[in-house]
Design a protein around this motif. Sequence first.
Motif, mmCIF file in Angstrom:
data_model
loop_
_atom_site.group_PDB
_atom_site.id
_atom_site.type_symbol
_atom_site.label_atom_id
_atom_site.label_comp_id
_atom_site.label_asym_id
_atom_site.label_seq_id
_atom_site.Cartn_x
_atom_site.Cartn_y
_atom_site.Cartn_z
ATOM 1 N N PRO A 148 0.803 -1.233 0.000
ATOM 2 C CA PRO A 148 0.000 0.000 0.000
ATOM 3 C C PRO A 148 0.830 1.275 0.000
ATOM 4 N N ASN A 149 2.088 1.220 0.473
ATOM 5 C CA ASN A 149 2.909 2.419 0.595
ATOM 6 C C ASN A 149 3.943 2.605 -0.503
ATOM 7 N N TYR A 150 4.347 1.535 -1.167
ATOM 8 C CA TYR A 150 5.412 1.657 -2.163
ATOM 9 C C TYR A 150 5.383 0.478 -3.124
ATOM 10 N N VAL A 151 6.127 0.661 -4.216
ATOM 11 C CA VAL A 151 6.364 -0.432 -5.152
ATOM 12 C C VAL A 151 7.869 -0.513 -5.398
ATOM 13 N N VAL A 152 8.338 -1.696 -5.766
ATOM 14 C CA VAL A 152 9.736 -1.891 -6.141
ATOM 15 C C VAL A 152 9.779 -2.313 -7.598
ATOM 16 N N LEU A 153 10.615 -1.635 -8.361
ATOM 17 C CA LEU A 153 10.789 -1.892 -9.777
ATOM 18 C C LEU A 153 12.260 -2.180 -10.061
ATOM 19 N N HIS A 154 12.518 -2.746 -11.201
ATOM 20 C CA HIS A 154 13.891 -3.040 -11.584
ATOM 21 C C HIS A 154 14.572 -1.799 -12.126
ATOM 22 N N GLY A 155 15.892 -1.710 -11.949
ATOM 23 C CA GLY A 155 16.665 -0.620 -12.508
ATOM 24 C C GLY A 155 17.290 -1.008 -13.837
ATOM 25 N N SER A 156 17.897 -0.036 -14.462
ATOM 26 C CA SER A 156 18.620 -0.288 -15.705
ATOM 27 C C SER A 156 20.053 0.189 -15.535
ATOM 28 N N PRO A 157 21.025 -0.657 -15.868
ATOM 29 C CA PRO A 157 20.896 -1.934 -16.547
ATOM 30 C C PRO A 157 20.243 -2.997 -15.655
ATOM 31 N N GLN A 158 19.568 -3.912 -16.308
ATOM 32 C CA GLN A 158 18.842 -4.946 -15.587
ATOM 33 C C GLN A 158 19.804 -5.974 -15.023
ATOM 34 N N ASN A 159 19.837 -6.051 -13.717
ATOM 35 C CA ASN A 159 20.661 -7.050 -13.041
ATOM 36 C C ASN A 159 20.135 -7.217 -11.624
ATOM 37 N N GLN A 160 20.856 -7.940 -10.810
ATOM 38 C CA GLN A 160 20.390 -8.239 -9.458
ATOM 39 C C GLN A 160 20.965 -7.299 -8.404
ATOM 40 N N GLN A 161 21.461 -6.144 -8.833
ATOM 41 C CA GLN A 161 21.980 -5.176 -7.869
ATOM 42 C C GLN A 161 21.453 -3.771 -8.138
ATOM 43 N N ASN A 162 20.339 -3.665 -8.844
ATOM 44 C CA ASN A 162 19.871 -2.355 -9.262
ATOM 45 C C ASN A 162 18.344 -2.308 -9.271
ATOM 46 N N TYR A 163 17.760 -1.717 -8.217
ATOM 47 C CA TYR A 163 16.314 -1.632 -8.086
ATOM 48 C C TYR A 163 15.915 -0.221 -7.668
ATOM 49 N N LEU A 164 14.643 0.066 -7.798
ATOM 50 C CA LEU A 164 14.087 1.344 -7.375
ATOM 51 C C LEU A 164 12.894 1.094 -6.462
ATOM 52 N N LEU A 165 12.810 1.860 -5.379
ATOM 53 C CA LEU A 165 11.629 1.865 -4.524
ATOM 54 C C LEU A 165 10.940 3.204 -4.697
ATOM 55 N N LEU A 166 9.636 3.160 -5.020
ATOM 56 C CA LEU A 166 8.865 4.371 -5.285
ATOM 57 C C LEU A 166 7.606 4.394 -4.433
ATOM 58 N N PRO A 167 7.251 5.553 -3.879
ATOM 59 C CA PRO A 167 5.997 5.646 -3.126
ATOM 60 C C PRO A 167 4.794 5.360 -4.013
ATOM 61 N N SER A 168 3.771 4.767 -3.423
ATOM 62 C CA SER A 168 2.512 4.608 -4.153
ATOM 63 C C SER A 168 1.722 5.908 -4.161
ATOM 64 N N CYS A 169 2.129 6.876 -3.317
ATOM 65 C CA CYS A 169 1.577 8.236 -3.366
ATOM 66 C C CYS A 169 2.226 9.008 -4.507
ATOM 67 N N ARG A 170 1.538 10.041 -4.985
ATOM 68 C CA ARG A 170 2.152 10.943 -5.947
ATOM 69 C C ARG A 170 3.065 11.901 -5.192
ATOM 70 N N ILE A 171 4.360 11.696 -5.341
ATOM 71 C CA ILE A 171 5.379 12.534 -4.703
ATOM 72 C C ILE A 171 6.479 12.767 -5.725
ATOM 73 N N LYS A 172 6.665 14.009 -6.139
ATOM 74 C CA LYS A 172 7.668 14.296 -7.170
ATOM 75 C C LYS A 172 9.071 13.894 -6.737
ATOM 76 N N GLY A 173 9.466 14.317 -5.541
ATOM 77 C CA GLY A 173 10.824 14.026 -5.113
ATOM 78 C C GLY A 173 11.142 14.623 -3.762
ATOM 79 N N ILE A 174 12.424 14.797 -3.501
ATOM 80 C CA ILE A 174 12.900 15.195 -2.185
ATOM 81 C C ILE A 174 12.407 16.571 -1.776
#
Length: 301
Positions: free
Chosen positions: A104-130
């Motif tokens: 409910p609070n976030y999603v995790v997506l893969h980063g690029s380049p695609q590998n097992q050490q590069n991911y992104l966590l993003l809020p499920s809320c609309r939040i532009k950034g810091i």
Amino acid sequence: MNDHKDSHGVSRRQFVTLSGTIGAAGLLAGAGAAGSAAATADPVYGEPLTGSCPTPPPPGGANPCPPAQLQALCGSPTDTDPLWRDVQSCTQGTPGPNCLHVTPNYVVLHGSPQNQQNYLLLPSCRIKGIECPFITTSAAANYWNDAWENARSGGSVPVQYPNIGLGINSQIARRFDQLHIHMAGVRPSTQRRLQELEMTGRMATQPSQWAASQYQVAVSGPPGAGDRTYRALRLPNLGQNLFTLLSRYVVVPNGLAMANQTLIVVPKMTAAGFAGTFYVLNSDPSLHDGTSTCDFLLVYR
């Protein structure tokens, strides 16, 4: 406003147009710019790894999202930023294959380049950034602890790298306007340097000390990139909201702009594994040899 291009020559305006057809996950972004105030573009995530195991949502469901009166700073749910569109695709309806982990609070997506050490966590809320002031309030989810709980060994989307780094870029350094915490690796030399700084008393041990000049330290980036200056803090856990600590003890007292800040979290690792300590680094162009991007220290490939 000038269009920004990635390493394949696709302008930001073209990217947004293309993303509506093929999705942001189908495009790659380049990195690299030098200088204390220079920015490197955020890697864009690609296809996810398979086999992730979702966990139950937190008790009580999702935390609140920014109120409507903050949309000018935090974004509107009707915005068309590619990363925000992809968050919506994960949280509305049936999550697609790019949605590695959805809560409910976030999603995790893969980063690029695609590998097992590069991911992104993003809020499920609309939040532009810091720069969104909502993230410093007690109502906001603790996205940094969420990122660690995913990236750690045994987490939902573990980073397969000896040393883990979590980071967020400033408004001026990022490519896309949906808050995203990078979950990647850091070099062994970075881990050694941070432990050396801890041993020599060059790290603040209380958030109230974080901005003091004696805790402004040089840390090397990739070979040939030189050193950058960071404000160094050691914490025993990520139970406190790092955005709140940054705003309260660094940004506001020094008349700085939250939008210009970068944050990097490096868990202390030893031969036995995680040592129960977190190194928290912050920088911005107001520091001599400061930087507004986390990309000097994180390893994405």
